[in-house]
Scaffold this motif. Structure first.
Motif, PDB file in Angstrom:
ATOM      1  N   HIS A 160       0.837  -1.213   0.000  1.00 16.99           N
ATOM      2  CA  HIS A 160       0.000   0.000   0.000  1.00 16.99           C
ATOM      3  C   HIS A 160       0.867   1.257   0.000  1.00 16.99           C
TER       4      HIS A 160
ATOM      5  N   LYS B 145      -1.626   6.302   6.341  1.00 20.78           N
ATOM      6  CA  LYS B 145      -2.672   5.861   5.409  1.00 20.78           C
ATOM      7  C   LYS B 145      -2.395   4.450   4.890  1.00 20.78           C
TER       8      LYS B 145
ATOM      9  N   ALA C 188      -3.245   2.000   7.620  1.00 21.95           N
ATOM     10  CA  ALA C 188      -4.700   1.931   7.761  1.00 21.95           C
ATOM     11  C   ALA C 188      -5.329   1.122   6.618  1.00 21.95           C
ATOM     12  N   SER C 189      -4.844   1.348   5.397  1.00 28.66           N
ATOM     13  CA  SER C 189      -5.392   0.623   4.243  1.00 28.66           C
ATOM     14  C   SER C 189      -5.099  -0.866   4.347  1.00 28.66           C
ATOM     15  N   SER C 190      -3.878  -1.212   4.768  1.00 30.07           N
ATOM     16  CA  SER C 190      -3.545  -2.636   4.877  1.00 30.07           C
ATOM     17  C   SER C 190      -4.347  -3.294   5.993  1.00 30.07           C
ATOM     18  N   THR C 191      -4.590  -2.566   7.088  1.00 36.67           N
ATOM     19  CA  THR C 191      -5.383  -3.113   8.189  1.00 36.67           C
ATOM     20  C   THR C 191      -6.827  -3.334   7.757  1.00 36.67           C
ATOM     21  N   GLN C 192      -7.367  -2.378   7.025  1.00 34.39           N
ATOM     22  CA  GLN C 192      -8.737  -2.515   6.527  1.00 34.39           C
ATOM     23  C   GLN C 192      -8.853  -3.672   5.552  1.00 34.39           C
ATOM     24  N   ALA C 193      -7.876  -3.796   4.660  1.00 35.19           N
ATOM     25  CA  ALA C 193      -7.907  -4.884   3.677  1.00 35.19           C
ATOM     26  C   ALA C 193      -7.849  -6.237   4.374  1.00 35.19           C
TER      27      ALA C 193
ATOM     28  N   ALA D  40      -8.931  -6.887   7.403  1.00 33.59           N
ATOM     29  CA  ALA D  40     -10.205  -7.101   8.106  1.00 33.59           C
ATOM     30  C   ALA D  40     -11.303  -7.550   7.148  1.00 33.59           C
ATOM     31  N   GLU D  41     -11.247  -7.099   5.909  1.00 32.14           N
ATOM     32  CA  GLU D  41     -12.280  -7.441   4.928  1.00 32.14           C
ATOM     33  C   GLU D  41     -12.108  -8.835   4.345  1.00 32.14           C
TER      34      GLU D  41
END
Length: 488
Positions: A431, A476, A479-484, A486-487
């Motif tokens: 990311h 950022k 955060a993006s890698s953490t969100q990815a 989690a999904e």
């Protein structure tokens, strides 16, 4: 015979007619379109049919005759007879990839590396501040070196390197590292990688075991693997390389490579007790220690810890230094410092194994050191890099809080930001690359079964005014890698 196709369109714009005729005839012969024994028209006749000058055809015929594709005698010019198996024209389909392979040793030695363009991005580790390079002084040294250059500087370098540079390096190390060495113990190399390659080939035999730090410097593995050595990974703790008795008994080393002053990439410093113990054990087992001191010049507080080289008389230690980080990587100059007992033989063997050059650059570098420019440059860069590290630490603490774990601040050009297990460093790097950051994953430097999870953040090429904004981009990316994650 009709050969009108020799100049049939399309014709390459950058190629003359004589080269077009030559290549098309050669392709037809190699592909079997013109079989052995086929008689070609006389040069005058072919030139007339193609409406071109006879010399154009003569060039193609003479070149093909010289290559053995054609034969000429009283009966005329004809296609030569030769086996065509394995021959191919430039337009032929490529051979299957599986038939063209590196050796197993080379394939096993290859390591993953980031894209070349990542080296100029913010947070790329190991990149110095190019903008602070003393261009004017360096250019003056180069001009003096070229003005005084003779045949010695234009030919292959003398065994061990330029004598003036060897003496200058010895003097510099005596002053800044306290070494009691002379020019005869210095061997100039084409950078650290070339130095490691020489050590692998001249100090080890095929199949010998070399210890490597885990995590550690990936390029060292390539040098050792290509030399036919077997790499054994030894973990690193807070005091540096930490072998246990099983390492010594089950994997007895011939070579031990370490970065004790600023372990790469974790930044940990090997304790004096660990250094002395390693020397003593290496002496008993007949092992060589390769001490890569790549970052000792950029010490933050106080003098650098004592090098293993010189701690004990006649210790089996080879010291590796480089100018890639202190000046610029493209200079491709480094050096080895060897024990007096093997220095002459090592220099002679190195000169026979490689034909070193850069005679003018070596003399310019000697001038740069002897005039005090090198010491002055190091002093300026230490101050600059210390300020950048402080700014980076502050920005990271502000962004991630006081619980953030950092290491590697004692020296060098990078910090390691350790991540919790739920955040995967490789995902963050992916990311971050999309946000224009050259950060690297600590896991890329690690070999199983050890698992390290963190980010290697270089700040050498990062101006202080850019640091806060780049850290926000890193926030950022995390955060993006953490969100990815989690999904999924």
């Amino acid at each position: 015979m009709e050969l009108d196709w020799l100049l049939a369109p399309p014709l390459p714009e950058s190629m003359s007619r004589q080269r077009v005729i030559y290549h098309r005839l050669r392709d037809a012969i190699l592909s079997g379109q013109l079989v052995s024994g086929t008689r070609l028209p006389a040069s005058r006749s072919l030139a007339a049919s193609l409406k071109i000058a006879r010399n154009t055809v003569l060039f193609a015929y003479e070149q093909l005759l010289a290559e053995g594709c054609l034969l000429a005698d009283r009966q005329g010019t004809r296609v030569a007879s030769f086996p065509r198996r394995g021959l191919a024209s430039p337009d032929s389909p490529a051979a299957p990839a599986s038939t063209l392979q590196l050796s197993r040793r080379a394939a096993a030695a290859l390591q993953p590396e980031p894209a070349r363009e990542a080296a100029v991005l913010p947070f790329a580790p190991g990149v110095p501040d190019y903008g602070a390079f003393p261009f004017r002084r360096w250019r003056a040294c180069l001009e003096r070196a070229w003005h005084d250059a003779g045949w010695r500087q234009l030919g292959y370098a003398a065994y061990g390197g330029d004598p003036v540079l060897r003496a200058a390096v010895a003097g510099h190390l005596t002053t800044v590292r306290g070494f009691a060495v002379d020019a005869a113990q210095i061997v100039i190399t084409s950078g650290t990688q070339a130095a490691l390659d020489l050590c692998a080939r001249l100090l080890g035999d095929h199949g010998d075991i070399v210890w490597a730090e885990n995590p550690g410097y990936l390029a060292a593995r390539v040098a050792f693997g290509l030399a036919g050595l077997r790499v054994h990974d030894v973990p690193v703790d807070a005091e540096g390389l930490a072998p246990d008795e099983n390492d010594w008994d089950a994997h007895p080393p011939r070579l031990i490579t370490i970065t004790p002053s600023h372990q790469y990439p974790t930044g940990r410093v090997m304790s004096l007790a660990r250094r002395l113990a390693l020397i003593e054990r290496a002496q008993r087992t007949g092992a060589w220690i390769i001490e890569d001191d790549y970052d000792s010049e950029f010490r933050r507080a106080g003098p650098a810890p004592p090098a293993l080289f010189g701690l004990q008389a006649d210790a089996p230690v080879v010291y590796v230094g480089t100018f890639s980080k202190t000046l610029y990587p493209g200079l491709r100059l480094g050096y080895l410092v060897l024990p007096r007992a093997v220095a002459a033989d090592f220099a002679r063997a190195a000169g026979q194994a490689t034909r070193a050059g850069q005679g003018v650059e070596q003399r310019a570098l000697a001038d740069f050191i002897l005039r005090g420019y090198y010491t002055l440059h190091l002093r300026r860069m230490r101050t600059r890099y210390a300020a950048r590290q402080m700014a980076l630490r502050t920005a990271l603490r502000d962004a991630f809080g006081p619980s953030l774990e950092l290491s590697g601040g004692e020296a060098g050009l990078h910090l390691v930001m350790w991540l919790p297990n739920e955040i995967h460093d490789a995902e963050v790097v992916r990311h971050a690359a999309g946000l224009g950051l050259g950060v690297r994953a600590l896991g890329d430097y690690t070999r199983a079964p050890l698992r390290c999870n963190g980010l290697v953040l270089g700040y050498g090429n990062l101006a202080e005014g850019m640091i806060a904004a780049c850290v926000q981009r890193l926030v950022k990316a995390i955060a993006s890698s953490t969100q990815a994650a989690a999904e999924r």
